[in-house]
Design an enzyme around this catalytic site. Structure first.
Site, PDB file in Angstrom:
ATOM      1  N   LYS A 201      42.424  12.056   6.483  1.00 33.58           N
ATOM      2  CA  LYS A 201      41.746  11.396   5.355  1.00 33.58           C
ATOM      3  C   LYS A 201      40.844  12.377   4.602  1.00 33.58           C
ATOM      4  O   LYS A 201      40.844  12.442   3.369  1.00 33.58           O
ATOM      5  CB  LYS A 201      40.928  10.218   5.887  1.00 33.58           C
ATOM      6  CG  LYS A 201      39.942   9.634   4.916  1.00 33.58           C
ATOM      7  CD  LYS A 201      40.639   9.052   3.713  1.00 33.58           C
ATOM      8  CE  LYS A 201      39.656   8.815   2.603  1.00 33.58           C
ATOM      9  NZ  LYS A 201      39.832   7.575   1.930  1.00 33.58           N
ATOM     10  N   CYS A 255      33.851   8.888  -2.853  1.00 31.08           N
ATOM     11  CA  CYS A 255      34.793   9.435  -1.869  1.00 31.08           C
ATOM     12  C   CYS A 255      34.992  10.927  -2.066  1.00 31.08           C
ATOM     13  O   CYS A 255      34.631  11.726  -1.216  1.00 31.08           O
ATOM     14  CB  CYS A 255      36.137   8.734  -2.014  1.00 31.08           C
ATOM     15  SG  CYS A 255      35.980   6.958  -2.062  1.00 31.08           S
TER      16      CYS A 255
HETATM   17  N1  SAJ Z   1      39.279  13.260 -11.694  1.00 32.70           N
HETATM   18  C1  SAJ Z   1      39.354  14.346 -12.550  1.00 32.70           C
HETATM   19  N2  SAJ Z   1      40.579  14.853 -12.848  1.00 32.70           N
HETATM   20  C2  SAJ Z   1      41.728  14.318 -12.345  1.00 32.70           C
HETATM   21  C3  SAJ Z   1      41.647  13.229 -11.462  1.00 32.70           C
HETATM   22  C4  SAJ Z   1      40.404  12.707 -11.156  1.00 32.70           C
HETATM   23  O1  SAJ Z   1      38.337  14.870 -13.034  1.00 32.70           O
HETATM   24  O2  SAJ Z   1      42.803  14.837 -12.679  1.00 32.70           O
HETATM   25  C5  SAJ Z   1      37.952  12.705 -11.347  1.00 32.70           C
HETATM   26  C6  SAJ Z   1      37.748  11.256 -11.769  1.00 32.70           C
HETATM   27  O3  SAJ Z   1      37.347  11.178 -13.120  1.00 32.70           O
HETATM   28  C7  SAJ Z   1      36.682  10.814 -10.813  1.00 32.70           C
HETATM   29  C8  SAJ Z   1      37.008  11.593  -9.543  1.00 32.70           C
HETATM   30  O4  SAJ Z   1      37.841  12.658  -9.943  1.00 32.70           O
HETATM   31  O5  SAJ Z   1      35.387  11.190 -11.265  1.00 32.70           O
HETATM   32  C9  SAJ Z   1      37.687  10.801  -8.442  1.00 32.70           C
HETATM   33  O6  SAJ Z   1      38.656   9.927  -8.998  1.00 32.70           O
HETATM   34  P1  SAJ Z   1      40.101   9.687  -8.332  1.00 32.70           P
HETATM   35  O7  SAJ Z   1      40.824   8.733  -9.193  1.00 32.70           O
HETATM   36  O8  SAJ Z   1      40.762  10.991  -8.084  1.00 32.70           O
HETATM   37  O9  SAJ Z   1      39.800   9.114  -6.888  1.00 32.70           O
HETATM   38  P2  SAJ Z   1      38.876   7.909  -6.299  1.00 32.70           P
HETATM   39  O10 SAJ Z   1      37.581   8.521  -5.870  1.00 32.70           O
HETATM   40  O11 SAJ Z   1      38.834   6.737  -7.166  1.00 32.70           O
HETATM   41  O12 SAJ Z   1      39.748   7.530  -4.991  1.00 32.70           O
HETATM   42  C10 SAJ Z   1      40.076   8.538  -4.050  1.00 32.70           C
HETATM   43  C11 SAJ Z   1      41.586   8.479  -3.743  1.00 32.70           C
HETATM   44  N3  SAJ Z   1      41.991   9.666  -3.016  1.00 32.70           N
HETATM   45  C12 SAJ Z   1      43.019  10.447  -3.418  1.00 32.70           C
HETATM   46  O13 SAJ Z   1      43.646  10.230  -4.429  1.00 32.70           O
HETATM   47  C13 SAJ Z   1      43.368  11.608  -2.531  1.00 32.70           C
HETATM   48  C14 SAJ Z   1      41.899   7.212  -2.948  1.00 32.70           C
HETATM   49  O14 SAJ Z   1      43.257   7.199  -2.562  1.00 32.70           O
HETATM   50  C15 SAJ Z   1      41.001   7.128  -1.707  1.00 32.70           C
HETATM   51  O15 SAJ Z   1      41.256   5.960  -0.951  1.00 32.70           O
HETATM   52  C16 SAJ Z   1      39.571   7.093  -2.197  1.00 32.70           C
HETATM   53  O16 SAJ Z   1      39.303   8.328  -2.858  1.00 32.70           O
HETATM   54  C17 SAJ Z   1      38.667   6.907  -0.978  1.00 32.70           C
HETATM   55  O17 SAJ Z   1      38.165   5.781  -0.788  1.00 32.70           O
HETATM   56  O18 SAJ Z   1      38.499   7.859  -0.209  1.00 32.70           O
END
Ligand code: SAJ
Length: 398
Positions: A201, A255
């Site tokens: 994870k 996360c």
């Molecule tokens: N972000 C970027 N660029 C991208 C993708 C995301 O800057 O290309 C930023 C987003 O704007 C945000 C942050 O990253 O600020 C996180 O967003 P996210 O959509 O990547 O992830 P979370 O935090 O909503 O959810 C993540 C997920 N993990 C992965 O995709 C590996 C989810 O599957 C997990 O269950 C969750 O963390 C968790 O609870 O750990």
């Protein structure tokens, strides 16, 4: 049918409890916040997540889901409590320990105890230790980790569709827990040991953090070199083995901006890249603040008056209302603290104690400097006057 007790009715516990109740399990949900318990027992929800309201309403109506402040006896206990960090990025598993202590008096032989909270390596074995300290013969219960991996905004779908990883403190615990998840998960349920499941994870979120850091570093370099980073990324991603993620105002949420520190804390000097990725993503947010302040200053020099700055978006990612660990909110707060005249825009929120929320069309008309902090869908079709200074951190104005 088995009885399930879910400890922690937040972003993971409540959707899981509601899903299980709708699958026919008898679910007893526990939370320490009285208003949360009352809200759920009315069939309502205290968090925003698509479709969750329908699931909770149906579960409560059918009397398959009940919330309370204390646990009850059950066949399966699921712990889904927060695992934040203390000062200095030291992992804080206090809520896991207190949840474990809370269920100890209700445990019986052959019960399954599942830790779903994202946890530092070793936490599942710590759960076992705490139960032993509470007088439980842990050779008679099954203890396992099954990390949650659902994406906020798509939780109800991903709870069912995603593959799951199960790691028990014993092979029997793994097997019993796998059998349980197979009853409601359409994805594959994969077996390993507890430590590997914990690390899996943390690895998933660190992988994403590291890849976003790469994109964020590129965006800073491209700004220096006078190159459009969005065009650059779309071109490089046409290579069959390249897939650069999107830069933004930083990495937020509870996360991805948190979990890599669990690895760094335990890994020390050996966690070089994961630590650097965290630092790059944090730096991107500070860099963005400087960029806006410089633009506002240039405007002021040229026009002999202070610039009005529209901060477009406060949430931690597009199309949600979640402000937890949001870089956009941090930037907006910082700009106001630095005495800039700001307009705070967040189409997913009606009102907010810290800022007057301004309609996005009005903000774009009133502002001199328009700063896109979050790529909300509402912003992509905005007509922006050519005289305005536009700073687009999320590539919404292509
Ligand atoms: N972000 C970027 N660029 C991208 C993708 C995301 O800057 O290309 C930023 C987003 O704007 C945000 C942050 O990253 O600020 C996180 O967003 P996210 O959509 O990547 O992830 P979370 O935090 O909503 O959810 C993540 C997920 N993990 C992965 O995709 C590996 C989810 O599957 C997990 O269950 C969750 O963390 C968790 O609870 O750990």
């Amino acid at each position: 049918m088995e009885k399930i007790c879910v400890i922690g009715l937040g972003y993971i516990g409540l959707p899981t409890a509601a899903l299980l109740a709708n699958k026919g399990y008898d679910v007893h949900g526990v939370d320490v916040v009285e208003s949360t318990v009352e809200t759920i027992n009315r069939g309502e929800i205290h968090i925003v997540e698509p479709e969750l309201d329908t699931f909770v309403q149906a579960a409560v109506k059918s009397e398959k889901l009940k919330a309370a402040l204390t646990p009850v006896e059950a066949d399966i206990f699921i712990i889904a409590v927060p695992t934040p960090f203390h000062e200095g990025y030291v992992p804080n598993i206090d809520y896991v320990v207190s949840a474990t202590k809370a269920i100890a008096p209700y445990l019986k032989e052959n019960n399954i105890v599942i830790l779903e909270s994202t946890s530092p390596v070793g936490t599942t074995h710590k759960v076992e230790e705490v139960l032993k300290e509470e007088g439980i013969d842990t050779s008679k219960v099954y203890i396992a980790h099954c990390p949650e991996r659902v994406l906020p905004g798509q939780i109800m779908r991903e709870l069912v569709e995603n593959d799951r990883i199960v790691g028990g403190t014993t092979p029997e615990a793994t097997q019993k827990t796998v059998e349980f998840y197979k009853t409601f998960v359409d994805g594959e349920v994969l077996s390993t040991d507890a430590k590997t499941a914990e690390m899996a994870k943390l690895t998933e979120n660190s992988f994403r953090d590291t890849n976003i850091a790469f994109a964020n570093e590129l965006s800073i370099l491209c700004d220096k070199f006078g190159i459009d980073v969005w065009e650059l990324i779309s071109l490089t991603n046409r290579h069959p083995r390249v897939n650069v993620l999107q830069p933004g105002a930083g990495v937020g949420g509870h996360c991805i901006a948190v979990d890599p520190w669990f690895i760094v804390h335990a890994g020390g000097e050996d966690a070089k890249m994961i630590r650097t990725a965290r630092e790059v993503n944090t730096y991107k947010t500070e860099w963005a603040i400087e960029k806006v302040k410089n633009a506002a200053l240039s405007f002021e020099k040229e026009h002999q008056r202070k610039a009005i700055v529209a901060c477009m978006g406060l949430a931690f990612k597009p199309n949600i209302d979640d402000l937890r660990e949001s870089p956009a909110l941090y930037i907006t707060r910082q700009l106001r603290a630095d005495n800039l005249d700001i307009l705070a825009v967040e189409p997913n929120i009606e009102s907010f104690s810290e800022f007057d929320i301004v309609d996005y069309n009005n903000a774009v008309n009133q502002a001199d400097v328009i700063v896109f902090l979050v790529g909300h869908k509402e912003f992509s079709s905005l007509e922006i006057n050519k005289n305005k200074i536009v700073i687009d951190f999320c590539g919404i104005i292509k």
